[in-house]
Write a protein that holds these residues in place. Structure first.
Motif, PDB file in Angstrom:
ATOM      1  N   ARG A 151       0.856  -1.191   0.000  1.00  0.00           N
ATOM      2  CA  ARG A 151       0.000   0.000   0.000  1.00  0.00           C
ATOM      3  C   ARG A 151       0.890   1.239   0.000  1.00  0.00           C
ATOM      4  NH1 ARG A 151      -2.345   2.838   4.337  1.00  0.00           N
ATOM      5  NH2 ARG A 151      -1.590   1.189   5.701  1.00  0.00           N
ATOM      6  N   THR A 193       0.951   5.408  -0.131  1.00  0.00           N
ATOM      7  CA  THR A 193       0.090   6.557   0.159  1.00  0.00           C
ATOM      8  C   THR A 193       0.862   7.832  -0.097  1.00  0.00           C
ATOM      9  OG1 THR A 193      -0.955   5.260   1.914  1.00  0.00           O
ATOM     10  CG2 THR A 193      -1.412   7.621   1.874  1.00  0.00           C
ATOM     11  N   TYR A 246       0.716  11.779   0.523  1.00  0.00           N
ATOM     12  CA  TYR A 246       0.079  12.812   1.348  1.00  0.00           C
ATOM     13  C   TYR A 246       0.410  14.182   0.778  1.00  0.00           C
ATOM     14  CZ  TYR A 246      -0.539   9.185   4.881  1.00  0.00           C
ATOM     15  OH  TYR A 246      -0.899   8.047   5.554  1.00  0.00           O
ATOM     16  N   GLN A 294       3.693  11.414  -6.923  1.00  0.00           N
ATOM     17  CA  GLN A 294       2.828  10.306  -7.328  1.00  0.00           C
ATOM     18  C   GLN A 294       3.330   9.695  -8.635  1.00  0.00           C
ATOM     19  OE1 GLN A 294      -1.375  11.131  -7.725  1.00  0.00           O
ATOM     20  NE2 GLN A 294      -1.714   9.277  -8.907  1.00  0.00           N
ATOM     21  N   LEU A 349      -2.358   2.363  -4.714  1.00  0.00           N
ATOM     22  CA  LEU A 349      -1.972   3.749  -4.457  1.00  0.00           C
ATOM     23  C   LEU A 349      -3.154   4.539  -3.935  1.00  0.00           C
ATOM     24  CD1 LEU A 349       0.380   5.852  -4.816  1.00  0.00           C
ATOM     25  CD2 LEU A 349      -0.801   6.520  -6.880  1.00  0.00           C
ATOM     26  N   GLU A 350      -2.913   5.264  -2.855  1.00  0.00           N
ATOM     27  CA  GLU A 350      -3.937   6.114  -2.251  1.00  0.00           C
ATOM     28  C   GLU A 350      -3.384   7.533  -2.159  1.00  0.00           C
ATOM     29  OE1 GLU A 350      -6.416   6.454   1.954  1.00  0.00           O
ATOM     30  OE2 GLU A 350      -4.618   5.223   1.861  1.00  0.00           O
ATOM     31  N   LYS A 351      -4.233   8.503  -2.471  1.00  0.00           N
ATOM     32  CA  LYS A 351      -3.863   9.911  -2.302  1.00  0.00           C
ATOM     33  C   LYS A 351      -4.681  10.481  -1.150  1.00  0.00           C
ATOM     34  CE  LYS A 351      -3.445  12.617  -5.804  1.00  0.00           C
ATOM     35  NZ  LYS A 351      -3.684  13.378  -7.040  1.00  0.00           N
ATOM     36  N   VAL A 352      -3.989  11.103  -0.199  1.00  0.00           N
ATOM     37  CA  VAL A 352      -4.660  11.717   0.937  1.00  0.00           C
ATOM     38  C   VAL A 352      -4.453  13.221   0.834  1.00  0.00           C
ATOM     39  CG1 VAL A 352      -4.778  11.900   3.438  1.00  0.00           C
ATOM     40  CG2 VAL A 352      -4.331   9.676   2.376  1.00  0.00           C
ATOM     41  N   GLN A 367      -6.361  14.253   8.016  1.00  0.00           N
ATOM     42  CA  GLN A 367      -5.794  12.923   7.829  1.00  0.00           C
ATOM     43  C   GLN A 367      -4.275  12.988   7.681  1.00  0.00           C
ATOM     44  OE1 GLN A 367      -8.141  11.607   4.432  1.00  0.00           O
ATOM     45  NE2 GLN A 367      -9.138  10.085   5.736  1.00  0.00           N
TER      46      GLN A 367
END
Length: 79
Positions: free
Chosen positions: A2, A4, A6, A17, A33-36, A41
């Protein structure tokens, strides 16, 4: 794995990214892939400076983009 990113969505965050995805794909990693972008958060994650990259919940890069080679090394050491 995972991954991430930020950040608030600025050009540096987008570049991080891009580099991260390039490195992960070059290594043949199975990743999500996660974008915060939510500041609460980001703060809750312990990030003090954006952009930042976390691998499986651990912040590995903060306050800068890093080169593709550096990100590749970070991802390699995290596997």
């Amino acid at each position: 794995m995972r991954l991430t990113i930020y950040g608030k969505g600025c050009s540096k965050c987008e570049k991080l990214q891009e580099y991260t995805e390039f490195a992960a794909q070059a290594l043949g990693l199975d990743y999500e892939l996660e974008k915060v972008t939510d500041m609460n958060q980001i703060i809750d994650a312990g990030v003090m400076h954006t952009p930042a990259l976390a691998v499986d919940g651990e912040i590995v890069l903060e306050g800068r983009i890093g080169s593709i080679n550096q990100i590749t090394e970070l991802l390699t050491s995290a596997t």
